[in-house]
Design a protein around this motif. Structure first.
Motif, short mmCIF file in Angstrom:
data_model
loop_
_atom_site.label_atom_id
_atom_site.label_comp_id
_atom_site.label_asym_id
_atom_site.label_seq_id
_atom_site.Cartn_x
_atom_site.Cartn_y
_atom_site.Cartn_z
N THR A 134 -105.62 67.46 -28.99
CA THR A 134 -106.78 66.72 -29.48
C THR A 134 -107.47 65.97 -28.34
OG1 THR A 134 -105.69 66.45 -31.62
CG2 THR A 134 -107.53 64.98 -31.15
N SER A 135 -106.66 65.44 -27.41
CA SER A 135 -107.25 64.69 -26.30
C SER A 135 -108.05 65.58 -25.36
CB SER A 135 -106.15 63.98 -25.51
OG SER A 135 -105.32 64.93 -24.85
N LEU A 136 -107.82 66.89 -25.43
CA LEU A 136 -108.53 67.81 -24.54
C LEU A 136 -109.79 68.40 -25.18
CD1 LEU A 136 -105.53 69.75 -22.95
CD2 LEU A 136 -106.95 67.99 -21.90
N PRO A 151 -110.39 59.14 -15.60
CA PRO A 151 -109.65 58.54 -16.72
C PRO A 151 -108.84 59.57 -17.50
CG PRO A 151 -111.91 57.73 -16.66
CD PRO A 151 -111.84 58.86 -15.68
N LEU A 152 -109.31 60.83 -17.52
CA LEU A 152 -108.59 61.84 -18.29
C LEU A 152 -107.19 62.07 -17.73
CD1 LEU A 152 -108.51 64.02 -20.47
CD2 LEU A 152 -109.52 65.61 -18.82
N LEU A 153 -107.07 62.02 -16.40
CA LEU A 153 -105.75 62.23 -15.80
C LEU A 153 -104.79 61.11 -16.17
CD1 LEU A 153 -106.80 63.48 -12.24
CD2 LEU A 153 -106.24 64.83 -14.29
N ASP A 154 -105.30 59.87 -16.16
CA ASP A 154 -104.45 58.75 -16.59
C ASP A 154 -104.10 58.88 -18.07
OD1 ASP A 154 -104.61 57.73 -14.04
OD2 ASP A 154 -106.36 56.47 -14.50
N GLN A 155 -105.06 59.35 -18.86
CA GLN A 155 -104.80 59.53 -20.29
C GLN A 155 -103.72 60.59 -20.51
OE1 GLN A 155 -108.22 60.83 -22.48
NE2 GLN A 155 -107.19 60.77 -24.47
N GLY A 203 -100.34 59.30 -19.65
CA GLY A 203 -99.78 58.47 -20.71
C GLY A 203 -99.32 59.27 -21.91
N LEU A 204 -99.81 60.50 -22.06
CA LEU A 204 -99.45 61.34 -23.21
C LEU A 204 -98.38 62.37 -22.86
CD1 LEU A 204 -102.99 62.05 -24.71
CD2 LEU A 204 -101.29 60.41 -25.54
N LYS A 205 -97.67 62.18 -21.75
CA LYS A 205 -96.71 63.20 -21.33
C LYS A 205 -95.55 63.35 -22.31
CE LYS A 205 -94.24 59.94 -18.34
NZ LYS A 205 -93.79 59.67 -16.95
N ASP A 206 -95.24 62.29 -23.06
CA ASP A 206 -94.17 62.38 -24.06
C ASP A 206 -94.70 62.46 -25.48
OD1 ASP A 206 -92.21 62.20 -22.08
OD2 ASP A 206 -92.30 60.00 -22.08
N ALA A 207 -96.01 62.62 -25.63
CA ALA A 207 -96.62 62.66 -26.96
C ALA A 207 -96.49 64.06 -27.55
CB ALA A 207 -98.10 62.27 -26.87
N PRO A 208 -96.63 64.19 -28.88
CA PRO A 208 -96.60 65.53 -29.50
C PRO A 208 -97.73 66.40 -28.96
CG PRO A 208 -96.33 63.81 -31.16
CD PRO A 208 -96.69 63.11 -29.89
N MET A 209 -97.51 67.71 -29.07
CA MET A 209 -98.46 68.64 -28.48
C MET A 209 -99.82 68.58 -29.16
SD MET A 209 -98.99 70.66 -26.08
CE MET A 209 -97.31 70.68 -25.48
N ASP A 210 -99.86 68.33 -30.49
CA ASP A 210 -101.15 68.29 -31.16
C ASP A 210 -101.99 67.11 -30.68
OD1 ASP A 210 -99.45 66.45 -32.19
OD2 ASP A 210 -99.97 66.77 -34.29
#
Length: 251
Positions: free
Chosen positions: A227-229, A209-213, A216-223
């Motif tokens: 946080t997701s990591l 699931p982390l890879l899918d997450q 989905g966050l490839k265009d999200a801000p770096m912070d």
């Protein structure tokens, strides 16, 4: 007798004078004919000269017309040249004005780059370095902590142990002295190798699931990506030092 002689002399003189006059008349007639012939030749030459003069007049008129046409053409070309030079001067002025505006915009962009964009670039570079240097480690550790990964890895280990035991039992029966068959051994599993291959393939095909997450966050801000990591069990101060070193605040 003297009178007769004198009369004969006079007659002879008259005859001689008449002959002279005849010769003179013939000479004058010849001269007249020559003059008439010469006059006729001069008249012909005069006619030829008149014809040539007419031809010259026609040629002169044609040349005058050509000169007028050339003058009009030259005047038109000069007018066109003047118009082109005026247009070129206007275009040069427009290009110069545009270049001046572009130089001003480039100067403004350079100032904006130094004051606004460059700090963001430094932040982005630092974030990318964190992702490459620490984020991948956290992602790997987080994947390893997932229940799916642990279960799949445990299945592979169990299947590997069963496969090894089955191979060992088979080897012992084939080379031992006991009078027993391999099928009579309860610990022997003839499908151990197939189960190991299936477990290994399941581990390879495991979708985390982390890879899918992260996808989905490839265009999200770096912070948000940072946080997701975070590791759920290692967010406190009691986490190991190598885990705390991987946090964004420590990079």
């Amino acid at each position: 007798v003297a009178q007769v002689a004198h009369r004969e002399q006079r007659i002879q003189a008259r005859e001689s004078e008449i002959k002279n006059l005849e010769v003179l008349l013939e000479t004058e007639a010849g001269m007249k004919r020559a003059a008439e012939e010469k006059s006729a030749g001069l008249i012909q030459e005069l006619e030829k000269m008149r014809a040539q003069f007419l031809e010259l007049q026609v040629g002169n008129e044609r040349l005058s017309q050509q000169v007028d046409a050339l003058q009009h053409q030259v005047f038109g070309e000069e007018t066109l040249k003047a118009a082109f030079e005026d247009y070129k001067r206007q275009q040069d002025q427009m290009v110069e004005q545009r270049c001046t505006k572009m130089d001003a915009r480039l100067d403004a962009m350079s100032i904006d780059f130094d004051e606004e964009l460059y700090p963001h670039m430094l932040t982005a570079i630092a974030c990318r370095r964190w992702v490459i240097g620490h984020g991948l480690c956290l992602a790997t550790m987080k994947c390893a902590e997932s229940l799916e990964m642990k279960q799949a890895f445990a299945d592979v280990v169990s299947a590997g142990i069963a496969k090894g035991m089955s191979k060992g039992l088979k080897h012992g029966v084939e080379h031992g002295h006991a009078q027993r068959t391999i099928e009579s051994l309860e610990a022997y599993d003839p499908e151990a190798e197939a189960k190991f291959s299936a477990a290994l393939q399941s581990l390879k095909d495991l979708k985390l699931p982390l890879l899918d997450q992260l996808e989905g966050l490839k265009d999200a801000p770096m912070d948000v990506i940072m946080t997701s990591l975070y590791l759920e069990d290692d967010t406190g101060d009691d986490a190991p030092q190598f885990i705390r070193d991987l946090r964004p605040g420590s990079s």
